[in-house]
Design a protein around this motif. Structure first.
Motif, PDB file in Angstrom:
ATOM      1  N   THR A 233       0.763  -1.097   0.115  1.00  0.00           N
ATOM      2  CA  THR A 233      -0.061   0.506   0.052  1.00  0.00           C
ATOM      3  C   THR A 233       0.683   1.305  -0.147  1.00  0.00           C
ATOM      4  N   PRO A 234       0.859   2.036  -1.327  1.00  0.00           N
ATOM      5  CA  PRO A 234       1.261   3.624  -1.031  1.00  0.00           C
ATOM      6  C   PRO A 234       0.486   4.518  -0.757  1.00  0.00           C
ATOM      7  N   LEU A 235       1.176   5.725   0.426  1.00  0.00           N
ATOM      8  CA  LEU A 235       0.752   6.538   1.100  1.00  0.00           C
ATOM      9  C   LEU A 235       1.648   7.731   0.427  1.00  0.00           C
ATOM     10  N   PHE A 236       1.182   8.551   0.217  1.00  0.00           N
ATOM     11  CA  PHE A 236       1.694  10.047  -0.563  1.00  0.00           C
ATOM     12  C   PHE A 236       0.960  11.086   0.561  1.00  0.00           C
ATOM     13  N   TYR A 237       1.837  11.493   1.335  1.00  0.00           N
ATOM     14  CA  TYR A 237       1.988  13.604   2.008  1.00  0.00           C
ATOM     15  C   TYR A 237       2.186  14.055   1.151  1.00  0.00           C
ATOM     16  N   THR A 238       1.856  15.693   1.658  1.00  0.00           N
ATOM     17  CA  THR A 238       2.139  17.113   0.447  1.00  0.00           C
ATOM     18  C   THR A 238       1.827  17.808   1.784  1.00  0.00           C
ATOM     19  N   ASN A 239       2.679  18.706   2.422  1.00  0.00           N
ATOM     20  CA  ASN A 239       2.553  19.832   2.561  1.00  0.00           C
ATOM     21  C   ASN A 239       1.983  21.151   2.280  1.00  0.00           C
ATOM     22  N   ALA A 240       2.080  20.850   0.859  1.00  0.00           N
ATOM     23  CA  ALA A 240       1.613  22.117  -0.206  1.00  0.00           C
ATOM     24  C   ALA A 240       0.273  21.489  -0.812  1.00  0.00           C
ATOM     25  N   ASP A 241       0.145  22.078  -2.162  1.00  0.00           N
ATOM     26  CA  ASP A 241      -1.349  21.926  -2.133  1.00  0.00           C
ATOM     27  C   ASP A 241      -0.977  20.633  -3.673  1.00  0.00           C
ATOM     28  N   PRO A 242      -1.937  19.783  -3.196  1.00  0.00           N
ATOM     29  CA  PRO A 242      -1.842  18.449  -4.096  1.00  0.00           C
ATOM     30  C   PRO A 242      -1.763  18.270  -5.554  1.00  0.00           C
ATOM     31  N   ALA A 243      -2.232  19.164  -5.854  1.00  0.00           N
ATOM     32  CA  ALA A 243      -2.246  18.709  -7.066  1.00  0.00           C
ATOM     33  C   ALA A 243      -1.287  18.689  -8.064  1.00  0.00           C
ATOM     34  N   VAL A 244      -0.450  19.047  -7.923  1.00  0.00           N
ATOM     35  CA  VAL A 244       1.225  18.642  -8.919  1.00  0.00           C
ATOM     36  C   VAL A 244       1.318  17.262  -8.710  1.00  0.00           C
ATOM     37  N   LEU A 245       1.251  16.684  -7.588  1.00  0.00           N
ATOM     38  CA  LEU A 245       1.687  15.740  -7.136  1.00  0.00           C
ATOM     39  C   LEU A 245      -0.048  14.269  -7.332  1.00  0.00           C
ATOM     40  N   LYS A 246      -0.528  14.851  -7.549  1.00  0.00           N
ATOM     41  CA  LYS A 246      -1.211  13.920  -7.715  1.00  0.00           C
ATOM     42  C   LYS A 246      -1.554  14.179  -9.896  1.00  0.00           C
ATOM     43  N   GLU A 247      -1.034  14.581 -10.123  1.00  0.00           N
ATOM     44  CA  GLU A 247      -1.345  14.912 -11.714  1.00  0.00           C
ATOM     45  C   GLU A 247       0.025  13.931 -11.981  1.00  0.00           C
ATOM     46  N   ILE A 248       1.111  13.926 -11.126  1.00  0.00           N
ATOM     47  CA  ILE A 248       2.620  12.556 -11.453  1.00  0.00           C
ATOM     48  C   ILE A 248       1.847  11.812 -11.794  1.00  0.00           C
ATOM     49  N   LEU A 249       1.042  11.632  -9.986  1.00  0.00           N
ATOM     50  CA  LEU A 249       0.789   9.341  -9.508  1.00  0.00           C
ATOM     51  C   LEU A 249      -0.619   9.279 -10.400  1.00  0.00           C
ATOM     52  N   GLY A 250      -1.147  10.400 -11.496  1.00  0.00           N
ATOM     53  CA  GLY A 250      -2.065   9.786 -11.703  1.00  0.00           C
ATOM     54  C   GLY A 250      -3.705   9.137 -10.640  1.00  0.00           C
ATOM     55  N   THR A 251      -4.658   9.179 -11.173  1.00  0.00           N
ATOM     56  CA  THR A 251      -5.905   8.929 -10.452  1.00  0.00           C
ATOM     57  C   THR A 251      -5.563   8.218  -9.335  1.00  0.00           C
ATOM     58  N   LYS A 252      -5.057   6.491  -9.902  1.00  0.00           N
ATOM     59  CA  LYS A 252      -4.830   5.978  -9.094  1.00  0.00           C
ATOM     60  C   LYS A 252      -4.740   5.946  -7.665  1.00  0.00           C
ATOM     61  N   TYR A 253      -3.596   7.127  -6.771  1.00  0.00           N
ATOM     62  CA  TYR A 253      -4.004   6.732  -5.415  1.00  0.00           C
ATOM     63  C   TYR A 253      -4.073   7.995  -5.306  1.00  0.00           C
ATOM     64  N   ASN A 254      -4.596   8.332  -4.229  1.00  0.00           N
ATOM     65  CA  ASN A 254      -4.497   9.093  -2.301  1.00  0.00           C
ATOM     66  C   ASN A 254      -3.386  10.201  -2.215  1.00  0.00           C
ATOM     67  N   VAL A 255      -3.320  10.620  -2.212  1.00  0.00           N
ATOM     68  CA  VAL A 255      -2.574  12.133  -1.682  1.00  0.00           C
ATOM     69  C   VAL A 255      -3.507  12.520  -0.902  1.00  0.00           C
ATOM     70  N   GLU A 256      -2.481  12.427   0.441  1.00  0.00           N
ATOM     71  CA  GLU A 256      -3.391  13.579   1.440  1.00  0.00           C
ATOM     72  C   GLU A 256      -1.692  14.764   1.590  1.00  0.00           C
ATOM     73  N   GLN A 257      -2.941  15.788   2.561  1.00  0.00           N
ATOM     74  CA  GLN A 257      -1.688  16.860   2.261  1.00  0.00           C
ATOM     75  C   GLN A 257      -1.958  16.771   3.805  1.00  0.00           C
ATOM     76  N   LYS A 258      -1.056  17.198   4.310  1.00  0.00           N
ATOM     77  CA  LYS A 258      -0.497  17.035   5.918  1.00  0.00           C
ATOM     78  C   LYS A 258       0.751  18.239   6.484  1.00  0.00           C
ATOM     79  N   ASP A 259       0.687  18.980   7.795  1.00  0.00           N
ATOM     80  CA  ASP A 259       1.590  19.927   7.876  1.00  0.00           C
ATOM     81  C   ASP A 259       2.533  19.239   8.566  1.00  0.00           C
ATOM     82  N   PHE A 260       4.253  18.785   7.799  1.00  0.00           N
ATOM     83  CA  PHE A 260       5.522  18.479   8.882  1.00  0.00           C
ATOM     84  C   PHE A 260       6.238  19.034   8.248  1.00  0.00           C
TER      85      PHE A 260
END
Length: 260
Positions: A233-260
């Motif tokens: 299971t892959p988990l993806f976290y970003t501390n900025a706008d998740p849109a670009v990371l989602k675009e790179i990964l495709g719709t298959k994966y979920n990206v959560e915005q977190k403060d870290f």
């Protein structure tokens, strides 16, 4: 204590390290992974060594809280500036990524290779130590100013990037390079544009596959390979706008915005 089913952690200054994650996920599909995109602090390449170490420690501690059994520093700048300090400070295996200069320098027929990397990587002690081992080869170094920032802002494929690449690659073409080493994990996403600008005989090298193989080797050596047979299971976290990371990964994966 059996850590084999714990996740592999990866971090980068943003989305670029997903190029490394893809290779690891492809080679080790049974491993759970947690990817941190520290996009809020991108690019690392313009920061001081002290700042890079502090950010790398922050990311490492977040991944250790998630019980990561091994951490991949999926960022050339963080590897070349901070991995020694990370290994001294934390009791977990670290995998770093360095520009693949060695294979390029060994196989070049024109005795000229190009390296496109961040300022933080090219000015690091580790990089300069590596380059100094290949005195007979003309290494044409180029800082990829603004490339990471443009990729992080969703400008992949833009005319701005194309113009910068044209400028950065011109001295390399003039020097008759036959290998181009990509020294930043963001840059594999630029390969289609780079290929349009380079002569067809120039080979492009990045370190993704080698990093994946080394990760498997270290997991095996520490009896930490996940052999449960389940699909990772892959988990993806970003501390900025998740849109670009989602675009790179495709719709298959979920990206959560977190403060870290």
């Amino acid at each position: 204590m059996d850590k084999s089913t714990d996740p592999i952690g990866l971090f980068d200054s943003g989305i670029g390290g997903t190029s490394i994650w893809k290779e690891i996920h492809s080679l080790l599909p049974g491993e759970d992974t947690i990817y941190l995109a520290d996009s809020k602090n991108a690019p690392y390449g313009q920061k001081t060594k002290e700042e890079i170490i502090a950010l790398s420690c922050k990311n490492t501690e977040y991944l250790l809280e998630k019980n990561c059994k091994l951490i991949v520093v999926a960022c050339n700048t963080a590897t070349t500036n901070a991995i020694r300090e990370l290994r001294e400070k934390y009791d977990v295996p670290f995998i770093g990524i360095e520009p693949a200069i060695k294979p390029a320098a060994i196989h070049t027929k024109t005795n000229a290779i190009g390296i496109l990397a961040t300022k933080g990587t090219l000015s690091s002690e580790l990089f300069n130590k590596t380059v100094s081992g290949f005195t007979g080869v003309n290494v044409v170094e180029q800082v990829g100013y603004n490339l990471v920032a443009l990729i992080e802002n969703g400008k992949l494929g833009s005319d701005e990037i194309k113009e910068l690449l044209k400028e950065y690659l011109a001295p390399m073409i003039e020097a008759n390079i036959d290998y181009l080493v990509l020294g930043c994990s963001h840059y594999p996403y630029l390969v289609p544009q780079i290929k349009e600008l380079l002569p067809p005989h120039v080979k492009i090298i990045d370190s993704g596959e080698a990093v994946a193989r080394h990760t498997r080797k270290i997991l095996e050596a520490n009896n930490m390979l996940n052999t449960s047979g389940h699909k990772g299971t892959p988990l993806f976290y970003t501390n900025a706008d998740p849109a670009v990371l989602k675009e790179i990964l495709g719709t298959k994966y979920n990206v959560e915005q977190k403060d870290f």
